[in-house]
Scaffold this motif. Structure first.
Motif, short mmCIF file in Angstrom:
data_model
loop_
_atom_site.label_atom_id
_atom_site.label_comp_id
_atom_site.label_asym_id
_atom_site.label_seq_id
_atom_site.Cartn_x
_atom_site.Cartn_y
_atom_site.Cartn_z
N LEU A 78 0.83 -1.20 0.00
CA LEU A 78 0.00 0.00 0.00
C LEU A 78 0.86 1.25 0.00
O LEU A 78 0.55 2.25 -0.68
N THR A 124 1.23 4.21 -2.81
CA THR A 124 1.15 5.63 -2.47
C THR A 124 2.29 6.40 -3.13
O THR A 124 2.09 7.51 -3.65
N THR A 132 -4.34 9.46 -3.25
CA THR A 132 -4.83 8.15 -3.65
C THR A 132 -4.49 7.11 -2.59
O THR A 132 -5.30 6.24 -2.28
N TYR A 178 -6.91 7.30 0.31
CA TYR A 178 -8.21 6.71 -0.06
C TYR A 178 -8.15 5.19 0.02
O TYR A 178 -9.03 4.55 0.61
N ILE A 179 -7.11 4.60 -0.57
CA ILE A 179 -6.99 3.14 -0.58
C ILE A 179 -6.85 2.59 0.83
O ILE A 179 -7.52 1.62 1.22
N LYS A 189 -10.02 2.64 2.84
CA LYS A 189 -11.01 1.70 2.34
C LYS A 189 -10.73 0.27 2.79
O LYS A 189 -11.64 -0.49 3.12
N VAL A 190 -9.47 -0.11 2.80
CA VAL A 190 -9.15 -1.51 3.07
C VAL A 190 -8.79 -1.78 4.53
O VAL A 190 -8.83 -2.93 4.97
#
Length: 317
Positions: A292, A296, A303, A306-307, A310-311
């Motif tokens: 992750l 980035t 972005t 956001y990821i 979400k996870v």
């Protein structure tokens, strides 16, 4: 005669859950224990609950009231007051099985152990539970250090620790660190430990409040900077042979910054550049967090945020 176990309970605004915690301590099968309640400036009546339990069970509970200073300062007051041969922490919104401290203490005495650790449950508001590994598998110091640095559970609440380790080596909690304080105290203790014993039973019940938004919204830069301080302590005090494993902590720090509500992007940029350069990324051996963070670096911080948000709750609950 000293108690066999001192249980330190930092208390701050947990009046809704505190009775369940204290009742589970009253019902322990090991009777030669003391419970040290540190009311850390609660404003919701938690201090009154502590006083009531101490009045009804004076042989078990001791209460100290102090201005709010954070979990580390509350734990340090508990350490200074503890009289037991072994020490453990219990968070005031959690609870324990009735035989938890007898199980840990007997194993400690039988093996002359420095640390005895057990598993625990995550307890969710919907009534579901999740068995989590809390014990240290390793039985020697070097392997235990690697295991903890590599991300094994480091909660003080699942680890019974010989009190002599604190006293003989002048070890306590760092009072400006209230996130990562469990990890840091273990990092300080481990070099002096010789014997570790695992208990592969979940004996501790750790309350997880998913409704509070803690999975994605509770991290701040102030908290992340405390994790940076723990990481810096490791780099300064541990020998280079552990650098591969200290790298895991750098990943955790960067991941925490990405989750911060008030992220200061230049600080994250500098940390990534200095501690996690792209040249150190190994796709085949990287953790989910490292992947992750790499995304980035490629796609941009916005972005990445956001990821991660979400996870996170699905991967790290």
């Amino acid at each position: 005669m000293n108690p066999k176990v001192s249980i330190i309970v930092p208390v701050y605004n947990t009046v809704e859950y505190l009775p369940q915690c204290l009742d589970s301590l009253i019902n322990q099968t090991l009777k030669e224990i003391e419970v040290i309640l540190i009311n850390d400036g609660s404003t919701d009546g938690s201090g009154d609950v502590c006083d009531e339990y101490a009045k009804n069970y004076p042989q078990l509970f001791r209460v100290f009231h102090k201005d709010n200073g954070g979990s580390a300062s509350a734990r340090n007051l508990g350490l200074k007051s503890a009289k037991g041969d072994y020490i453990i922490v219990c968070d005031s919104d959690d609870w324990v099985d009735n035989d938890m401290y007898e199980t840990l203490w007997r194993s400690a005495v039988e093996n002359n152990a420095d640390i005895v650790s057990c598993d625990y449950y995550f307890e969710y508001p919907d009534g579901s539970s999740l068995h989590k590994k809390g014990h240290i598998t390793a039985t020697d110091k070097h392997s235990a250090i690697i295991e903890i640095l590599s991300g094994s559970n480091n909660s003080s609440c699942s680890k019974l620790i010989k009190s002599l380790l604190f006293n003989e080596h002048n070890i306590d909690y760092q009072e400006n660190i209230n996130l990562g304080e469990d990890a840091l105290i273990l990092y300080k203790l481990l070099p002096f430990c010789k014997c570790f014993v695992p208990i592969k039973r979940p004996l501790y019940h750790y309350r997880r409040n998913m409704l509070s938004g803690s999975y994605t919204n509770s991290m701040t830069m102030k908290k992340a900077e405390q994790l940076v301080a723990v990481y810096d302590w490791l780099k300064t005090n541990y020998p280079p042979k552990y650098n591969e494993y200290i790298h895991v902590q750098a990943v955790n720090v960067a991941f925490a910054m990405l989750r911060s509500q008030d992220l200061i992007k230049p600080i994250l940029h500098n940390f990534l550049r200095n501690e996690l350069p792209l040249s150190a990324y190994n796709f085949r051996h990287a953790s989910i967090k490292e992947h992750l963070i790499y995304l980035t670096r490629l796609l941009g911080i916005n972005t990445g945020i956001y990821i991660v948000n979400k996870v996170y709750k699905y991967v790290y609950k």
